[in-house]
Design a protein around this motif. Structure first.
Motif, PDB file in Angstrom:
ATOM      1  N   UNK A 126      -9.758  40.407  63.605  1.00 49.15           N
ATOM      2  CA  UNK A 126      -9.756  39.976  62.207  1.00 49.15           C
ATOM      3  C   UNK A 126     -11.116  39.424  61.784  1.00 49.15           C
ATOM      4  N   UNK A 127     -11.884  38.956  62.751  1.00 52.05           N
ATOM      5  CA  UNK A 127     -13.240  38.440  62.453  1.00 52.05           C
ATOM      6  C   UNK A 127     -14.249  39.132  63.359  1.00 52.05           C
ATOM      7  N   UNK A 128     -14.554  40.413  63.053  1.00 49.45           N
ATOM      8  CA  UNK A 128     -15.470  41.139  63.950  1.00 49.45           C
ATOM      9  C   UNK A 128     -16.855  40.512  64.009  1.00 49.45           C
ATOM     10  N   UNK A 129     -17.561  40.760  65.125  1.00 44.90           N
ATOM     11  CA  UNK A 129     -18.943  40.280  65.218  1.00 44.90           C
ATOM     12  C   UNK A 129     -19.818  41.100  64.252  1.00 44.90           C
ATOM     13  N   UNK A 130     -20.975  40.572  63.848  1.00 46.36           N
ATOM     14  CA  UNK A 130     -21.822  41.298  62.875  1.00 46.36           C
ATOM     15  C   UNK A 130     -22.177  42.716  63.327  1.00 46.36           C
ATOM     16  N   UNK A 131     -22.259  42.933  64.662  1.00 49.77           N
ATOM     17  CA  UNK A 131     -22.604  44.288  65.137  1.00 49.77           C
ATOM     18  C   UNK A 131     -21.406  45.249  65.075  1.00 49.77           C
ATOM     19  N   UNK A 132     -20.214  44.723  64.765  1.00 56.10           N
ATOM     20  CA  UNK A 132     -19.026  45.585  64.667  1.00 56.10           C
ATOM     21  C   UNK A 132     -18.054  45.409  65.831  1.00 56.10           C
ATOM     22  N   UNK A 187     -28.182  50.921  65.954  1.00 54.84           N
ATOM     23  CA  UNK A 187     -27.325  49.766  65.607  1.00 54.84           C
ATOM     24  C   UNK A 187     -26.564  50.027  64.302  1.00 54.84           C
ATOM     25  N   UNK A 188     -27.253  50.617  63.338  1.00 50.63           N
ATOM     26  CA  UNK A 188     -26.581  50.921  62.067  1.00 50.63           C
ATOM     27  C   UNK A 188     -25.468  51.937  62.263  1.00 50.63           C
ATOM     28  N   UNK A 189     -25.763  52.952  63.077  1.00 54.47           N
ATOM     29  CA  UNK A 189     -24.744  53.988  63.350  1.00 54.47           C
ATOM     30  C   UNK A 189     -23.548  53.380  64.073  1.00 54.47           C
ATOM     31  N   UNK A 190     -23.839  52.490  65.029  1.00 60.37           N
ATOM     32  CA  UNK A 190     -22.740  51.837  65.770  1.00 60.37           C
ATOM     33  C   UNK A 190     -21.877  51.008  64.833  1.00 60.37           C
ATOM     34  N   UNK A 191     -22.521  50.304  63.909  1.00 62.22           N
ATOM     35  CA  UNK A 191     -21.776  49.453  62.964  1.00 62.22           C
ATOM     36  C   UNK A 191     -20.886  50.343  62.080  1.00 62.22           C
ATOM     37  N   UNK A 192     -21.453  51.454  61.611  1.00 59.53           N
ATOM     38  CA  UNK A 192     -20.685  52.371  60.765  1.00 59.53           C
ATOM     39  C   UNK A 192     -19.479  52.907  61.534  1.00 59.53           C
ATOM     40  N   UNK A 193     -19.748  53.266  62.789  1.00 63.49           N
ATOM     41  CA  UNK A 193     -18.700  53.807  63.654  1.00 63.49           C
ATOM     42  C   UNK A 193     -17.597  52.754  63.906  1.00 63.49           C
ATOM     43  N   UNK A 194     -18.013  51.506  64.116  1.00 61.08           N
ATOM     44  CA  UNK A 194     -17.043  50.422  64.372  1.00 61.08           C
ATOM     45  C   UNK A 194     -16.110  50.264  63.175  1.00 61.08           C
ATOM     46  N   UNK A 195     -16.673  50.345  61.967  1.00 62.49           N
ATOM     47  CA  UNK A 195     -15.848  50.188  60.761  1.00 62.49           C
ATOM     48  C   UNK A 195     -14.895  51.373  60.597  1.00 62.49           C
ATOM     49  N   UNK A 196     -15.379  52.580  60.926  1.00 65.40           N
ATOM     50  CA  UNK A 196     -14.502  53.767  60.847  1.00 65.40           C
ATOM     51  C   UNK A 196     -13.360  53.651  61.848  1.00 65.40           C
ATOM     52  N   UNK A 197     -13.715  53.184  63.058  1.00 65.56           N
ATOM     53  CA  UNK A 197     -12.696  53.010  64.105  1.00 65.56           C
ATOM     54  C   UNK A 197     -11.644  51.991  63.650  1.00 65.56           C
TER      55      UNK A 197
END
Ligand code: GTP
Ligand code: MG
Length: 218
Positions: A126-132, A187-197
C-alpha cells in the motif's frame, strides 16, 4: 563406524556456524517454527476448500559476511550477541503468493498467533518505495524452547506476489551495476514496470474474485 559423540571440528564448520556459534540452532529453530506455522495455514485453507495461499517460499540464515558488514555499517559491535539482538533479519523467510488477497490472508493469520509477536510491519504494497518496490514485511519474535527456558528470536518475513518477486529480483541485480551510464533510464523503466505489475496484480485478483462468484452461483 558409528559416531558415538557429536564432535565439533571448528575447522570444518561453515563460516555461519563459526560466527553464530550455538545461536545458529536458535536461528534454524525460528525458521523451522515459522515455516511450520505457514504449512498449517496452507493445509487449513486447503481443507476449507480454498486455494493454497502460498506459491512457494525460501528461507535463509544471513551469511556471516553480510551480517558482519551490516553490523559495521550500523556501528554495532561485530558479535553474535548484537547480531541476534540488534539486527532483526539474521533469520529470514520470503513467501511468494499468486494473488494479493493471499498475501494479506497470510499476514492476518500470522498476526492472530498469540505466541508469535509482530514487532514491526511495513506494508510496501500500500506504500511502495519510491523506486517501485512492493512487498509486505514483518519482523516476528519467535519463541524457541531450549533446556533452560524460552529464547525469543527475531525472524524477518517478506510476503509478496509472484509478479512483485520477479520485479524485486531484477531490481536487486541493479545494485551491482550502479555505475552504468544507463542507470536513470533503467530506474525509470523499472518504476514504470512496477506500477504496471501493481495494476496487473489488482486486475488478476478481480478476475479471480469473479471466477469464484460464478463457481459459488453454479
Ligand atoms: P534493515 O532492516 O536495516 O536491512 O533496513 P530496513 O528496515 O530499512 O529495510 P527494509 O525492512 O525496508 O527491507 C529489508 C529487505 O527488504 C532488504 O534486505 C531486501 O531484501 C528487501 N528490500 C527492501 N527494499 C528493497 C528494494 O528497493 N529492492 C529490492 N529488490 N529489495 C528490497
Ligand atoms: Mg528492516
Amino acid at each position: 563406524m558409528f559416531q558415538t559423540k557429536y564432535e565439533i571440528n571448528c575447522e570444518t564448520l561453515s563460516p555461519e556456524r563459526q560466527f553464530y556459534q550455538e545461536s545458529y540452532i536458535l536461528l534454524e529453530g525460528a525458521i523451522i517454527e515459522v515455516l511450520s506455522r505457514l504449512d498449517i495455514i496452507r493445509k487449513y485453507k486447503i481443507t476449507l476448500g480454498d486455494k493454497d495461499p502460498i506459491e512457494h517460499y525460501k528461507s535463509r540464515i544471513k551469511s556471516a559476511d553480510s551480517m558482519k558488514e551490516k553490523l559495521i555499517r550500523k556501528n554495532l559491535p561485530v558479535t553474535v550477541e548484537s547480531a541476534l539482538s540488534q539486527i532483526h533479519d539474521a533469520a529470514g523467510i520470503r513467501v511468494i503468493s499468486t494473488f494479493l488477497d493471499d498475501v494479506y490472508c497470510i499476514v492476518n493469520m500470522l498476526k492472530d498467533q498469540q505466541d508469535i509477536k509482530v514487532i514491526e510491519e511495513k506494508d510496501y504494497i500500500h506504500n511502495p518505495k519510491p523506486n517501485g518496490y512492493r512487498s509486505y514485511h514483518m519482523i516476528l519474535q519467535v519463541p524457541i524452547h531450549i533446556q533452560n527456558g524460552i529464547r525469543t528470536v527475531y525472524c524477518e518475513l517478506q510476503i509478496r506476489t509472484i509478479a512483485m518477486d520477479c520485479w524485486a529480483s531484477l531490481e536487486h541485480q541493479m545494485n551491482y551495476k550502479k555505475n552504468t551510464p544507463k542507470i536513470t533510464m533503467i530506474q525509470n523503466e523499472l518504476k514504470r514496470c512496477a506500477d504496471e505489475i501493481a495494476s496487473t496484480d489488482i486486475n488478476l485478483q478481480a478476475i479471480r474474485d469473479m471466477i469464484y462468484e460464478i463457481q459459488d452461483c453454479d
